[in-house]
Motif scaffolding. Structure first.
Motif, mmCIF file in Angstrom:
data_model
loop_
_atom_site.group_PDB
_atom_site.id
_atom_site.type_symbol
_atom_site.label_atom_id
_atom_site.label_comp_id
_atom_site.label_asym_id
_atom_site.label_seq_id
_atom_site.Cartn_x
_atom_site.Cartn_y
_atom_site.Cartn_z
ATOM 1 N N ALA A 31 1.712 13.759 9.565
ATOM 2 C CA ALA A 31 1.816 12.718 10.596
ATOM 3 C C ALA A 31 2.926 13.081 11.570
ATOM 4 C CB ALA A 31 2.106 11.375 9.950
ATOM 5 N N LYS A 34 4.657 8.271 12.442
ATOM 6 C CA LYS A 34 4.634 7.987 11.006
ATOM 7 C C LYS A 34 4.180 6.574 10.666
ATOM 8 C CE LYS A 34 6.812 11.948 10.462
ATOM 9 N NZ LYS A 34 6.210 13.125 9.831
ATOM 10 N N TYR A 35 3.404 6.494 9.617
ATOM 11 C CA TYR A 35 3.040 5.215 8.991
ATOM 12 C C TYR A 35 4.089 4.940 7.923
ATOM 13 C CZ TYR A 35 0.510 3.034 4.969
ATOM 14 O OH TYR A 35 0.139 2.310 3.862
ATOM 15 N N TRP A 36 4.832 3.871 8.088
ATOM 16 C CA TRP A 36 5.843 3.508 7.083
ATOM 17 C C TRP A 36 6.008 1.996 7.126
ATOM 18 C CZ3 TRP A 36 6.903 6.219 3.124
ATOM 19 C CH2 TRP A 36 8.035 5.992 2.335
ATOM 20 N N SER A 48 -0.448 5.334 13.478
ATOM 21 C CA SER A 48 0.100 6.666 13.176
ATOM 22 C C SER A 48 -0.856 7.721 13.727
ATOM 23 C CB SER A 48 0.268 6.838 11.668
ATOM 24 O OG SER A 48 -0.940 6.572 10.991
ATOM 25 N N SER A 126 -1.682 12.971 -1.837
ATOM 26 C CA SER A 126 -2.468 11.736 -1.921
ATOM 27 C C SER A 126 -3.467 11.694 -0.758
ATOM 28 C CB SER A 126 -1.574 10.502 -1.921
ATOM 29 O OG SER A 126 -0.880 10.397 -0.715
ATOM 30 N N SER A 166 -5.166 5.393 -0.290
ATOM 31 C CA SER A 166 -3.881 5.844 0.270
ATOM 32 C C SER A 166 -4.012 5.821 1.789
ATOM 33 C CB SER A 166 -3.591 7.270 -0.218
ATOM 34 O OG SER A 166 -2.647 7.892 0.620
ATOM 35 N N GLY A 167 -3.092 5.119 2.451
ATOM 36 C CA GLY A 167 -3.223 4.937 3.895
ATOM 37 C C GLY A 167 -3.392 6.245 4.650
ATOM 38 N N SER A 168 -2.534 7.212 4.357
ATOM 39 C CA SER A 168 -2.578 8.463 5.112
ATOM 40 C C SER A 168 -3.879 9.228 4.867
ATOM 41 C CB SER A 168 -1.373 9.337 4.756
ATOM 42 O OG SER A 168 -1.315 9.549 3.362
ATOM 43 N N ARG A 171 -6.741 9.377 7.462
ATOM 44 C CA ARG A 171 -6.743 10.339 8.578
ATOM 45 C C ARG A 171 -7.310 11.692 8.171
ATOM 46 N NH1 ARG A 171 -0.877 8.600 9.119
ATOM 47 N NH2 ARG A 171 -0.699 10.504 7.919
ATOM 48 N N SER A 224 5.900 6.438 -2.220
ATOM 49 C CA SER A 224 5.682 5.884 -0.877
ATOM 50 C C SER A 224 5.306 4.400 -0.978
ATOM 51 C CB SER A 224 4.643 6.691 -0.098
ATOM 52 O OG SER A 224 3.407 6.660 -0.732
ATOM 53 N N HIS A 228 7.086 1.804 1.426
ATOM 54 C CA HIS A 228 6.382 0.893 2.350
ATOM 55 C C HIS A 228 6.840 -0.549 2.101
ATOM 56 C CE1 HIS A 228 3.558 3.753 4.035
ATOM 57 N NE2 HIS A 228 3.169 4.139 2.839
ATOM 58 N N LEU A 274 11.823 7.765 10.565
ATOM 59 C CA LEU A 274 11.258 7.536 9.222
ATOM 60 C C LEU A 274 12.376 7.576 8.175
ATOM 61 C CD1 LEU A 274 8.842 7.478 7.137
ATOM 62 C CD2 LEU A 274 8.900 9.978 7.241
ATOM 63 N N ALA A 316 7.838 12.378 3.650
ATOM 64 C CA ALA A 316 8.755 11.639 2.774
ATOM 65 C C ALA A 316 9.345 12.582 1.729
ATOM 66 C CB ALA A 316 8.012 10.485 2.119
#
Ligand code: PMV
Length: 362
Positions: A31, A34-36, A48, A126, A166-168, A171, A224, A228, A274, A316
């Motif tokens: 990313a 960033k997604y956080w 993100s 992940s 898992s969010g990431s 993508r 993570s 989060h 981040l 991370a």
């Protein structure tokens, strides 16, 4: 829980003829915005943007047969080693998906997975692992139930399913540049799934390189999920979410215009923001190491001295992702070998670049 978008109550096998397998390779991604922090169930607090990697991927073979017991069962092995702890996680993930894929309850699963990259190397396993798994499930639906889904819809659903794991990972079902989370002014973007950034991308950004400099390959000290959650009480959260929203919007413009200075400004600021969020959470945590900072200093000094457009981002963890256009690859190789090598662990670095996305093998 499932956001209702794909709930599908009728989809069950009618006889016991439900034996098969699906094998997918799916990449990790890095990313840049960033997604956080998340709200509700797997909804990001800000958009993100990432690119999918080429060499760093997971290969997952999912075999299925009629369930022997009352409840479905999952066997999971990684590099041929059974992983009972991870089996429990997959069972609860699969349980959360039974409204979307009711056929899950009729099956027993044998899942074998392997990665092309080492564990805890600063590469999000992940993202590749959950996206590969989501693709195999969507594949079962597509082929066992003769769904004539358009390719775009297939991948959108896979992204939706991957996000729930898992969010990431949402993508990782696409190659190239991908956005997840609603970006102001970009109608196609959504909090529910990733979308490939399809508008014109400047040639400098089409084959961007990512050399992953391995400072330390130990296990992360904070998951993570916890990171989060800590954003819920972080005093800077509101400002951070708004900063990320603006950076996402700006980065999409930069990818089009080819403004590499602005790209460097955004991505380095994102990486440090981040980690600033981690340091200002209660309890606070620090994932960067002294060598992370030494490397960042060297990258900045080298860029200033030579004008070579190298920049860094961080995931991370302590490892540094060195980013640059392919046109300067030879120069950067020399820079890594002479200036950066002394700061790296014995594992050195992983040379990766933008990749084309997942591949179905069987
Ligand atoms: O997908 P998760 O829940 O593992 O979170 C990923 C968070 C970061 O890797 C730090 C940033 C990102 O957007 O990938």
């Amino acid at each position: 829980m499932t956001d209702m978008l794909y709930d599908n109550p009728g989809l069950k096998f009618k006889n016991q003829d439900c034996i098969g397998e699906s094998v997918w390779q799916s990449p990790s991604n890095i990313a840049l915005v960033k997604y956080w922090g998340k709200k509700g169930f797997q909804i990001p607090s800000n958009p993100s943007i990432s690119f999918s990697l080429s060499k760093s991927f997971t290969e997952t073979r999912l075999s299925f047969q009629p369930a022997k017991g009352k409840d479905f069962n999952v066997k999971f092995s990684f590099n041929n080693n059974p992983q009972p702890d991870f089996e429990k996680k997959i069972i609860s993930y699969f349980k959360s998906l039974t409204k979307i894929f009711p056929f899950i309850e009729q099956l027993d699963f044998d899942i074998q997975s392997k990665n092309t990259f080492p564990h805890s190397a600063g590469i999000a396993s992940s993202a590749s692992g959950m996206s590969a798994l989501a693709l195999t499930l969507c594949d079962i639906e597509q082929h066992c139930f003769n769904k004539q889904t358009r390719l775009d819809d297939f991948f959108q659903k896979a992204s939706f399913i991957a996000r729930l794991g898992s969010g990431s990972a949402s993508r990782s079902v696409y190659g190239g540049w991908v956005a997840w989370g609603a970006i102001e002014g970009m109608e196609s973007t959504s909090d529910l799934y990733g979308v490939p950034i399809k508008n014109y991308i400047h040639s400098d950004f089409l084959n961007y390189q990512d050399s992953i400099l391995l400072v330390e390959t130990g296990t992360k000290t904070v998951s993570s999920r916890i990171g989060h959650d800590l954003m819920n009480s972080n005093p800077f959260a509101k400002v951070r979410f708004s900063q990320a929203g603006q950076n996402a919007k700006r980065l999409v413009e930069v990818l089009k215009s080819g403004d590499i200075d602005e790209f460097i400004r955004i991505t380095e600021s994102e990486a440090l923001s981040l980690h600033a969020m981690m340091m200002t959470s209660q309890p606070s945590f620090i994932l960067i190491k002294p060598q992370t900072i030494n490397i960042i200093d060297k990258i900045k000094a080298y860029r200033k001295e030579t004008g070579v457009p190298v920049s860094f981002t961080l995931d991370a963890g302590p490892n540094v992702h060195l980013l640059y256009p392919k046109s300067v690859k030879d120069l950067v190789k020399e820079f890594i070998n002479t200036d950066l090598m002394p700061h790296l662990s014995e594992n050195g670095f992983i040379d990766d670049e933008i990749g084309a996305g997942p591949r179905k093998l069987i």
